[in-house]
Design an enzyme around this catalytic site. Structure first.
Site, mmCIF file in Angstrom:
data_model
loop_
_atom_site.group_PDB
_atom_site.id
_atom_site.type_symbol
_atom_site.label_atom_id
_atom_site.label_comp_id
_atom_site.label_asym_id
_atom_site.label_seq_id
_atom_site.Cartn_x
_atom_site.Cartn_y
_atom_site.Cartn_z
ATOM 1 N N CYS A 149 37.536 -5.620 -16.417
ATOM 2 C CA CYS A 149 37.620 -5.816 -17.554
ATOM 3 C C CYS A 149 35.928 -6.245 -18.267
ATOM 4 O O CYS A 149 34.985 -5.879 -19.604
ATOM 5 C CB CYS A 149 38.124 -7.150 -18.647
ATOM 6 N N THR B 28 57.414 -9.928 -33.992
ATOM 7 C CA THR B 28 58.710 -9.599 -33.472
ATOM 8 C C THR B 28 58.371 -9.755 -31.903
ATOM 9 O O THR B 28 57.441 -9.395 -30.875
ATOM 10 C CB THR B 28 59.229 -8.485 -33.509
ATOM 11 N N THR C 282 45.029 -12.649 -22.660
ATOM 12 C CA THR C 282 43.414 -12.304 -23.176
ATOM 13 C C THR C 282 44.014 -13.179 -24.347
ATOM 14 O O THR C 282 43.216 -14.475 -25.112
ATOM 15 C CB THR C 282 42.925 -11.269 -23.879
ATOM 16 N N ASN D 288 38.966 -14.308 -10.789
ATOM 17 C CA ASN D 288 39.325 -13.177 -10.772
ATOM 18 C C ASN D 288 37.775 -12.879 -9.415
ATOM 19 O O ASN D 288 37.967 -11.442 -9.111
ATOM 20 C CB ASN D 288 38.946 -12.583 -11.487
ATOM 21 N N SER E 49 50.011 -14.429 -16.755
ATOM 22 C CA SER E 49 49.403 -12.578 -17.701
ATOM 23 C C SER E 49 50.384 -12.152 -16.811
ATOM 24 O O SER E 49 50.272 -11.637 -15.215
ATOM 25 C CB SER E 49 48.313 -12.318 -17.092
ATOM 26 N N ALA E 50 51.299 -10.698 -16.389
ATOM 27 C CA ALA E 50 53.105 -10.022 -15.721
ATOM 28 C C ALA E 50 52.232 -9.269 -15.314
ATOM 29 O O ALA E 50 52.694 -9.039 -13.984
ATOM 30 C CB ALA E 50 53.886 -10.012 -17.439
ATOM 31 N N HIS E 51 51.088 -8.527 -15.612
ATOM 32 C CA HIS E 51 50.606 -7.290 -14.828
ATOM 33 C C HIS E 51 49.763 -7.868 -13.655
ATOM 34 O O HIS E 51 49.941 -7.098 -12.585
ATOM 35 C CB HIS E 51 50.060 -6.291 -15.476
ATOM 36 N N GLN F 69 45.412 -15.451 -12.044
ATOM 37 C CA GLN F 69 45.132 -15.428 -9.893
ATOM 38 C C GLN F 69 45.346 -16.311 -9.794
ATOM 39 O O GLN F 69 45.646 -16.114 -8.670
ATOM 40 C CB GLN F 69 43.805 -14.828 -10.185
HETATM 41 N N1 PMP Z 1 41.927 -14.228 -16.748
HETATM 42 C C1 PMP Z 1 41.876 -13.486 -15.626
HETATM 43 C C2 PMP Z 1 41.229 -14.456 -14.434
HETATM 44 C C3 PMP Z 1 42.034 -12.530 -15.449
HETATM 45 O O1 PMP Z 1 41.910 -11.981 -14.096
HETATM 46 C C4 PMP Z 1 42.302 -11.715 -16.658
HETATM 47 C C5 PMP Z 1 43.061 -10.101 -16.012
HETATM 48 N N2 PMP Z 1 41.018 -9.040 -15.382
HETATM 49 C C6 PMP Z 1 42.184 -12.194 -17.541
HETATM 50 C C7 PMP Z 1 42.216 -13.547 -18.014
HETATM 51 C C8 PMP Z 1 42.628 -11.290 -19.036
HETATM 52 O O2 PMP Z 1 43.928 -10.624 -18.633
HETATM 53 P P1 PMP Z 1 44.866 -9.797 -19.829
HETATM 54 O O3 PMP Z 1 45.061 -8.607 -19.177
HETATM 55 O O4 PMP Z 1 46.865 -10.136 -19.576
HETATM 56 O O5 PMP Z 1 44.453 -9.949 -21.301
#
Ligand code: PMP
Length: 371
Positions: free
Chosen positions: A315, A233, A69, A145, A195-197, A175
């Site tokens: 989201c 930081t 994000t 996504n 995005s790492a997660h 993705q």
């Molecule tokens: N872009 C895409 C295509 C996503 O799938 C997501 C997570 N749903 C995000 C952005 C947002 O990622 P983050 O949770 O790291 O802000």
């Protein structure tokens, strides 16, 4: 529990947790400090930068952020310039791009939204007609996504070269990164978000790849970390754990596994003709429309059976309707009956087959009551 919502987030690698712990409790120093321990930490996070560049197959800079994000916000707001510039997005973007585009529009900038084809990819003809010498930025995602559609970044770049070679090309690669095999340098992408997660790293950490930092302005102000583009930081533990996840996520092996999982799942659910399978190309994501039954009802019923699935972007689950499916031409009933299944390599084929069978069973039970 069978977890089939891996596009929302993934379970962290245990080794990544151990790396986080090391940088939280032992080498916990602030990378901006001047003593040797801190300089070593600063070098370590630079190594994590190199891992991202290497995995993408590009040269340039990496800015660490708090996730996709923030990366998307920096990429888009950081690219805007005064004057009669135009900004081009697709209707399929994640809210972290789409809502930034809407904000630009409300601030008086000229913003265009390109529709999607039935297969979920950007409508390339519309894009061709929209771009011109005033285009400053094109922002499209790599893999959707919601549907798993893979945009043809090479074609988008070709259209850009033809119509507006100076425009910047931003791609939300959340993705795709670690999940697909590609070399970003083939697409001449200027800005790329990760995005790492989403690949077994921690939540709350991500990065923005920047080909040429002179194209970007900082949008926040502070101590000047990350080349001034993201003051504050750095989340050292998160960054190092992300580096670990990049090293340990076997892109090719996982791809082969999830391809098989998707195939087996599709085999099970396509036995029911009332279930429509969306065309999305990525083996990681499968969109389904379950005729006549609300996606949320199915999601809850499956949860009671120990199976977790998504109903679109985590989201935006609270929002009515679905802009992405709408743009692909689905009507409101199809949109309401949409669910998303997303895979990961450590799932077992049997688990996925069972989940597919259960889905058909649960769906028909509900269908009998609503039809
Ligand atoms: N872009 C895409 C295509 C996503 O799938 C997501 C997570 N749903 C995000 C952005 C947002 O990622 P983050 O949770 O790291 O802000």
């Amino acid at each position: 529990m069978i977890y089939l919502d891996n596009a929302a987030t993934t379970k962290m690698f245990k080794g990544a947790v151990a790396v986080y712990e090391k940088y939280a409790c032992q080498t916990f120093f602030n990378p901006s400090a001047g003593y040797d321990e801190a300089i070593k930490v600063s070098k370590d996070i630079d190594e994590a930068r190199e891992k991202i560049l290497k995995k993408l197959g590009v040269k340039g800079s990496v800015i660490f952020t708090s996730g996709a994000t923030e990366s998307n916000n920096i990429a888009i707001f950081g690219s805007k310039r005064n004057g009669k510039w135009e900004y081009v997005f697709s209707e399929g973007e994640h809210p972290s791009v789409y809502n930034v585009a809407k904000e630009l529009e409300s601030q008086g900038y000229i913003v265009h939204f390109i529709g999607l084809r039935k297969d979920g990819q950007v409508d390339y003809d519309q894009l061709l007609n929209c771009l011109n010498e005033r285009t400053r930025l094109i922002s499209t995602m790599h893999v959707s996504n919601e549907t798993g559609a893979i945009n043809n970044l090479k074609l988008i770049d070709e259209i850009r070269q033809q119509k507006c070679p100076k425009a910047l090309f931003h791609v939300d690669g959340v993705q795709a990164f670690c999940k697909l095999e590609y070399n970003l340098s083939e697409y001449n992408v200027d800005l790329y978000t990760i995005s790492a997660h989403k690949f077994c790293g921690p939540k709350g950490v991500g990065a923005l790849y920047v080909k040429n930092t002179s194209s970007l302005k900082n949008i926040t102000f502070g101590g000047g970390q990350e080349g001034g583009y993201r003051s504050g930081t750095e989340n050292v533990g998160g960054i190092m754990a992300m580096g670990y996840a990049i090293d340990n996520y076997d892109t090719q092996a996982n791809y082969i596994k999830v391809e098989k999982l998707k195939e087996e799942f599709v085999k099970e659910v396509s036995k029911d003709l009332k279930i429509t399978i969306l065309e999305g190309e990525s083996p990681y994501i499968l969109g389904l429309n379950l005729q006549g039954v609300n996606g949320e009802t199915i999601m809850r019923a499956l949860q009671d059976e120990g199976i977790l699935v998504g109903i679109g972007s985590a989201c935006s689950t609270k929002k009515a309707g679905n802009r992405v499916l709408n743009s692909m031409g689905y009507d409101i009933n199809q949109i309401k009956s949409h669910i998303r299944i997303s895979f990961i390599g450590d799932l077992k084929v049997e688990e996925v087959k069972d989940a597919g069978k259960k889905l058909v069973e649960v769906y028909n039970r509900i269908w009998e009551n609503v039809k």
